[in-house]
Structures are given as structure tokens and as C-alpha cells.
Design an enzyme around this catalytic site. Structure first.
Site, PDB file in Angstrom:
ATOM      1  N   ARG A  59     -13.158  -0.042   3.076  1.00 37.92           N
ATOM      2  CA  ARG A  59     -13.882  -0.798   2.051  1.00 37.92           C
ATOM      3  C   ARG A  59     -13.170  -2.085   1.628  1.00 37.92           C
ATOM      4  O   ARG A  59     -13.791  -3.155   1.537  1.00 37.92           O
ATOM      5  CB  ARG A  59     -14.104   0.061   0.795  1.00 37.92           C
ATOM      6  CG  ARG A  59     -15.265   1.002   0.886  1.00 37.92           C
ATOM      7  CD  ARG A  59     -14.942   2.279   0.169  1.00 37.92           C
ATOM      8  NE  ARG A  59     -13.880   2.949   0.874  1.00 37.92           N
ATOM      9  CZ  ARG A  59     -14.097   3.794   1.902  1.00 37.92           C
ATOM     10  NH1 ARG A  59     -15.309   4.094   2.256  1.00 37.92           N
ATOM     11  NH2 ARG A  59     -13.087   4.345   2.556  1.00 37.92           N
ATOM     12  N   THR A  60     -11.903  -1.984   1.322  1.00 41.10           N
ATOM     13  CA  THR A  60     -11.231  -3.148   0.736  1.00 41.10           C
ATOM     14  C   THR A  60     -11.193  -4.295   1.736  1.00 41.10           C
ATOM     15  O   THR A  60     -11.566  -5.431   1.423  1.00 41.10           O
ATOM     16  CB  THR A  60      -9.801  -2.759   0.286  1.00 41.10           C
ATOM     17  OG1 THR A  60      -9.898  -1.588  -0.521  1.00 41.10           O
ATOM     18  CG2 THR A  60      -9.154  -3.870  -0.501  1.00 41.10           C
ATOM     19  N   LYS A  88       8.014  -6.964  16.594  1.00 42.45           N
ATOM     20  CA  LYS A  88       9.185  -7.539  17.282  1.00 42.45           C
ATOM     21  C   LYS A  88      10.356  -7.710  16.325  1.00 42.45           C
ATOM     22  O   LYS A  88      11.397  -8.222  16.696  1.00 42.45           O
ATOM     23  CB  LYS A  88       8.827  -8.917  17.861  1.00 42.45           C
ATOM     24  CG  LYS A  88       7.702  -8.906  18.859  1.00 42.45           C
ATOM     25  CD  LYS A  88       7.425 -10.342  19.312  1.00 42.45           C
ATOM     26  CE  LYS A  88       5.981 -10.550  19.695  1.00 42.45           C
ATOM     27  NZ  LYS A  88       5.619 -11.960  19.750  1.00 42.45           N
ATOM     28  N   ARG A 109      -2.196  -5.398   1.526  1.00 44.18           N
ATOM     29  CA  ARG A 109      -2.069  -3.970   1.201  1.00 44.18           C
ATOM     30  C   ARG A 109      -0.811  -3.457   1.869  1.00 44.18           C
ATOM     31  O   ARG A 109      -0.577  -3.710   3.055  1.00 44.18           O
ATOM     32  CB  ARG A 109      -3.284  -3.175   1.691  1.00 44.18           C
ATOM     33  CG  ARG A 109      -3.070  -1.673   1.591  1.00 44.18           C
ATOM     34  CD  ARG A 109      -4.291  -0.874   1.909  1.00 44.18           C
ATOM     35  NE  ARG A 109      -5.262  -0.931   0.828  1.00 44.18           N
ATOM     36  CZ  ARG A 109      -6.366  -0.188   0.758  1.00 44.18           C
ATOM     37  NH1 ARG A 109      -6.632   0.668   1.719  1.00 44.18           N
ATOM     38  NH2 ARG A 109      -7.203  -0.292  -0.245  1.00 44.18           N
ATOM     39  N   HIS A 137      -4.292  -0.913  -7.866  1.00 47.39           N
ATOM     40  CA  HIS A 137      -5.345  -1.449  -6.983  1.00 47.39           C
ATOM     41  C   HIS A 137      -6.292  -2.228  -7.903  1.00 47.39           C
ATOM     42  O   HIS A 137      -7.403  -1.788  -8.198  1.00 47.39           O
ATOM     43  CB  HIS A 137      -6.055  -0.289  -6.275  1.00 47.39           C
ATOM     44  CG  HIS A 137      -6.911  -0.662  -5.100  1.00 47.39           C
ATOM     45  ND1 HIS A 137      -7.232  -1.974  -4.776  1.00 47.39           N
ATOM     46  CD2 HIS A 137      -7.535   0.117  -4.161  1.00 47.39           C
ATOM     47  CE1 HIS A 137      -8.001  -1.971  -3.690  1.00 47.39           C
ATOM     48  NE2 HIS A 137      -8.194  -0.731  -3.310  1.00 47.39           N
TER      49      HIS A 137
END
Ligand code: CP
Length: 313
Positions: A59-60, A88, A109, A137
Site C-alpha cells: 500500500r505505502t 556492493k 521505509r 508511520h
């Protein structure tokens, strides 16, 4: 007082005054027709949103992408580290500096609390916290409040139960602080192992915000307007045995809701908290809530990107 016009980043809901939240909710309402593709917009034409997702998201991530594209903008970024040069050995800081040079705002996130704040301190473009570990959030909270306001016409005086994993669930942490700005009757329903963290309870008490706690959902379900359910956050349990003991603590089904006048919300994904027989009842608002992410995130992007002095209109 900070107004949304002066907020450069969205890191914590605690940075918002009530007026800022109300402003974003009003802005979102004005953008509904664009969110539903009934009206087109080129408000963010030529702007690029950078996205760094170190944890899974449906969703986000996709609603930020939809929001940006519906406003005429574009998106770049990655949804797992294996497709970036982080594998890397490149640092998050260097990666963020690169995305800063390619884009006009950055959504991040990460599984660790504080990473989005750290990034906001090293780049000049607006940074949006799309979830930092078990901490907060904030954009989810804005869309949660928008959903309540759309349903009831107001947030004040609602009776809201936050249910489930209140220890590790970041959405309920932000939401508890935000609801505290309104005259809401809040009840926290969780097994004792998953109670709302002590520091949040203490913050609420310090600000004279009233709440009750209960382990038994049946004791509160007859007297609430909103049942805000949450997933038990398996990935944040240090001990899987502890998770298995409480994973099905509160499963809501249609029978439990019969005769009740409440809506069920959930930030999703659901695992075993809401039975599928609730989906086609008058109580289901969780899918509507997921859609509401689009107008709300459009409002956030519009205000952050167009008000960033680096990009004067
Ligand atoms: N509500 C929410 O944050 O969902 P995702 O994890 O799918 O983004």
C-alpha cells in the site's frame, strides 16, 4: 505554531499541530476527484519522487507512486536492496545523496527507528517517513484520520479502540499521538505482552490525554465507533515462540459484529485478524482506508514539493 506550509519533512506525527493535520485532511478532500481519476492534474508535472524501501510494502509504496503519477509527476527508486548498489557495500547515506540529486522528494521505509530522520538531516529535499521499524508511520496516521473524518464528519468525540499488536505496531503509535490532539475516547486492547509502550503511555499522560487499557475486546466492543485492528508483527519478535503464543489473540468475525454500530479499520496487510466474512458487511472500512492513502499522500506531496524553497513555483 508550525503550519504545514513550513513542514519540510514528514518524519513524526509529533511534528504536526492539530491545525496542520486538519489542513492536510481538507487538502486531501479537494484532491479526491484527481485520486479517482475523474479529473486530471499536472500540479507536479516535471517533479520526481525518489523511493527507498528497505522493508516490503504494497500500500505505502504503490499509493505514493499512484499519488505522484496522478499529479503528473514521476517516481524512481527501489523496493529492495538487492537491486541497488547497497549490496556492493554502498552506505544508506551515499544512496540517499544520489537519490537527492535525481529527485524532488524522498520517501523512505527502513526497519530501524530514526533512519528517515537521519536522512532528512543530510539531504536538502523533503523526506517522508514511510515507516521506521516499530516507531512511527505518520502518513498512515493521516489517512487513518481522513477515513474517520470521511465516515463520521468529525474526529472529535469518537470512541476508538486500537486493537492487537500495540507494542510493535508503528501505525498505532503514530495514531495514538494524533488522536490525542482530538477529544477522542481511546482504548488500547492488547495482550499484556503487546501493550502500548510505556513511553507512549507516559507521553499521553503528561499531555493529559485520557485512555484506558483492556485485554478483553468483548468488554469494549459494544461501546466504540471505530475498531482499529492491527497485525501481530511477526517480523519484530525476537522470539518466534512468543509470537506463536499470541498470534491469533484477536480474530474478528462477522458474528462478533452483529448488532454493533461500528466500523472496522486496519492498516493492512491482515493475516489472521479479520475474517473474510467481514469484507461484505457494513463494518468494513479497511479497503476504503487503503484507497484513502491516495488523496492524503497527494496532499502531502503537493505541499512538501511545491513549498520546498529549492523548487519555487
Ligand atoms: N499500511 C501499510 O503500511 O501497508 P504496506 O506495508 O503494504 O505498505
Amino acid at each position: 505554531m508550525i503550519t504545514i506550509f513550513n513542514l519540510k519533512n514528514v518524519i513524526s506525527i509529533n511534528d504536526f499541530e492539530k491545525e496542520d493535520i486538519n489542513y492536510i485532511l481538507d487538502e486531501a478532500a479537494k484532491l479526491e476527484s484527481v485520486a479517482k481519476s475523474q479529473v486530471s492534474s499536472n500540479l507536479l508535472n516535471g517533479k520526481i519522487l525518489g523511493m527507498m524501501f528497505f522493508e516490503p510494502s504494497t500500500r505505502t509504496r504503490l499509493s505514493f507512486e499512484t499519488s505522484m503519477k496522478r499529479l503528473g509527476g514521476e517516481c524512481i527508486g527501489f523496493d529492495n536492496t538487492t537491486s541497488s548498489s547497497i549490496v556492493k557495500g554502498e552506505s544508506i547515506a551515499d544512496t540517499a545523496k544520489m537519490i537527492e540529486s535525481y529527485s524532488d522528494a524522498l520517501v523512505i521505509r527502513h526497519e530501524l527507528e530514526g533512519v528517515s530522520k537521519f536522512i532528512s538531516e543530510i539531504v536538502d529535499i523533503p523526506v517522508i517517513n514511510a515507516g521506521d521499524g516499530a516507531a512511527q508511520h505518520p502518513t498512515q496516521t493521516l489517512l487513518d484520520l481522513y477515513t474517520m473524518k470521511k465516515e463520521f464528519g468529525h474526529i472529535e468525540n469518537l470512541k476508538v479502540a486500537l486493537v492487537g499488536d500495540l507494542k510493535y505496531g508503528r501505525t498505532v503509535h503514530s495514531l495514538a499521538y494524533a488522536l490525542g490532539l482530538y477529544n477522542v475516547e481511546m482504548t488500547f486492547v492488547a495482550p499484556k505482552e503487546l501493550r502500548m509502550p510505556r513511553e507512549i503511555l507516559e507521553d499521553l499522560k503528561k499531555n493529559n490525554i485520557k485512555f484506558t487499557e483492556n485485554e478483553n475486546l468483548n468488554e469494549v466492543i459494544d461501546d466504540i465507533d471505530v475498531l482499529y485492528d492491527t497485525r501481530i508483527q511477526k517480523e519484530r519478535f525476537p522470539d518466534l515462540e512468543e509470537y506463536l503464543k499470541i498470534k491469533d489473540a484477536y480474530l474478528i468475525n462477522h458474528d462478533m459484529l452483529k448488532g454493533k454500530d461500528l466500523i472496522v479499520m486496519h492498516p493492512l496487510p491482515r493475516v489472521n485478524e479479520i475474517a473474510y466474512d467481514v469484507d461484505n458487511t457494513k463494518h468494513n472500512r479497511y479497503f476504503q482506508q487503503a484507497f484513502n492513502a491516495v488523496p492524503v499522500r497527494m496532499a502531502i506531496l503537493k505541499n512538501l514539493i511545491l513549498n520546498n524553497p529549492k523548487f519555487p513555483e
